[in-house]
Design a protein around this motif. Structure first.
Motif, PDB file in Angstrom:
ATOM      1  N   VAL A 133       0.847  -1.208   0.000  1.00 26.52           N
ATOM      2  CA  VAL A 133       0.000   0.000   0.000  1.00 26.52           C
ATOM      3  C   VAL A 133       0.878   1.251   0.000  1.00 26.52           C
ATOM      4  CG1 VAL A 133      -1.858   1.233   1.183  1.00 26.52           C
ATOM      5  CG2 VAL A 133      -1.714  -1.253   1.367  1.00 26.52           C
ATOM      6  N   ARG A 134       0.549   2.190  -0.897  1.00 26.19           N
ATOM      7  CA  ARG A 134       1.233   3.495  -0.862  1.00 26.19           C
ATOM      8  C   ARG A 134       0.369   4.441  -0.021  1.00 26.19           C
ATOM      9  NH1 ARG A 134       0.728   5.870  -5.355  1.00 26.19           N
ATOM     10  NH2 ARG A 134      -0.533   4.285  -6.331  1.00 26.19           N
ATOM     11  N   PRO A 135       0.960   5.180   0.912  1.00 27.79           N
ATOM     12  CA  PRO A 135       0.161   6.030   1.810  1.00 27.79           C
ATOM     13  C   PRO A 135      -0.777   6.983   1.066  1.00 27.79           C
ATOM     14  CG  PRO A 135       2.442   5.958   2.547  1.00 27.79           C
ATOM     15  CD  PRO A 135       2.401   5.222   1.239  1.00 27.79           C
ATOM     16  N   GLU A 136      -0.394   7.410  -0.143  1.00 27.38           N
ATOM     17  CA  GLU A 136      -1.220   8.378  -0.897  1.00 27.38           C
ATOM     18  C   GLU A 136      -2.601   7.809  -1.238  1.00 27.38           C
ATOM     19  OE1 GLU A 136       2.351   7.701  -1.081  1.00 27.38           O
ATOM     20  OE2 GLU A 136       2.127   7.531  -3.250  1.00 27.38           O
ATOM     21  N   VAL A 137      -2.726   6.467  -1.330  1.00 31.47           N
ATOM     22  CA  VAL A 137      -4.013   5.918  -1.782  1.00 31.47           C
ATOM     23  C   VAL A 137      -5.110   6.063  -0.724  1.00 31.47           C
ATOM     24  CG1 VAL A 137      -2.861   4.235  -3.286  1.00 31.47           C
ATOM     25  CG2 VAL A 137      -3.749   3.487  -1.069  1.00 31.47           C
ATOM     26  N   LEU A 138      -4.705   6.344   0.514  1.00 25.67           N
ATOM     27  CA  LEU A 138      -5.708   6.441   1.590  1.00 25.67           C
ATOM     28  C   LEU A 138      -6.761   7.501   1.285  1.00 25.67           C
ATOM     29  CD1 LEU A 138      -3.663   6.129   4.904  1.00 25.67           C
ATOM     30  CD2 LEU A 138      -4.511   4.353   3.370  1.00 25.67           C
ATOM     31  N   GLU A 139      -6.349   8.521   0.551  1.00 21.16           N
ATOM     32  CA  GLU A 139      -7.255   9.631   0.243  1.00 21.16           C
ATOM     33  C   GLU A 139      -8.558   9.141  -0.388  1.00 21.16           C
ATOM     34  OE1 GLU A 139      -8.508  12.733   1.162  1.00 21.16           O
ATOM     35  OE2 GLU A 139      -6.476  12.333   1.860  1.00 21.16           O
TER      36      GLU A 139
END
Ligand SMILES: Cc1cc2nc3c(=O)[nH]c(=O)nc-3n(C[C@H](O)[C@H](O)[C@H](O)COP(=O)(O)O)c2cc1C
Length: 147
Positions: free
Chosen positions: A36-42
């Motif tokens: 998981v890349r942290p940016e996808v949480l958005e």
């Protein structure tokens, strides 16, 4: 409600079992923390974080991921499996998530079989069908909460 469940399950895939049944009930995306890349949480409304308990803590990779996360006001839930069946030091992760701006809406834990070598025999077979049933009910509760 769009949900992502992020987990690390290294010993016997005990926590992976919880992650998968929760994801099924919630129609959520589910991924190992390293994928998981942290940016996808958005793109999500609710995020779940789970792992086994190792030396009294959730897996270090979850803490590393949270450190890299941008500040966010997302709702989150946390879950674990452990040899003791407890989640004693949960404040270690709740503090980190709250510092990022997240709100912890729920938590779940159950026993996880520890060793095939004869230790922890009373936890053999966990998470079992009853644990998984509880995990499904927990997940349904989160779905109901968002509606
Ligand atoms: C290296 C190691 C350390 C562990 N430390 C603890 C601990 O401190 N407390 C506890 O209750 N269980 C402990 N356990 C048991 C695990 O939390 C339990 O087996 C868990 O279900 C493993 O999850 P997993 O299969 O998803 O990795 C430990 C297990 C391992 C392999």
């Amino acid at each position: 409600m769009k949900t992502l469940i992020i987990y690390k399950s290294v010993h016997r895939k005990n926590t992976e079992k919880l992650a998968k049944v929760m994801a099924e009930v919630m129609n959520a995306d589910v991924a190992k923390v390293e994928d998981v890349r942290p940016e996808v949480l958005e793109g999500y409304d609710l995020i779940g974080f789970g792992s086994g308990i190792y030396a009294s803590k959730l897996h270090n990779k979850l803490f590393k991921f949270i450190r890299k996360m941008p500040a966010t006001d997302k709702k989150v839930f946390i879950f674990c499996t452990s040899g003791s069946g407890e989640f004693k030091k949960k404040q270690l992760i709740t503090e980190k998530l709250e510092l990022k701006g997240c709100t912890i809406v729920a938590e779940f834990n159950c026993s996880g079989e520890f060793s095939p070598l004869g230790f922890n025999l009373d936890k053999k077979g966990h998470p079992d069908e009853n644990d998984l049933k509880r995990a499904r009910q927990f997940a349904q509760g989160l779905v109901d909460l968002q509606q």
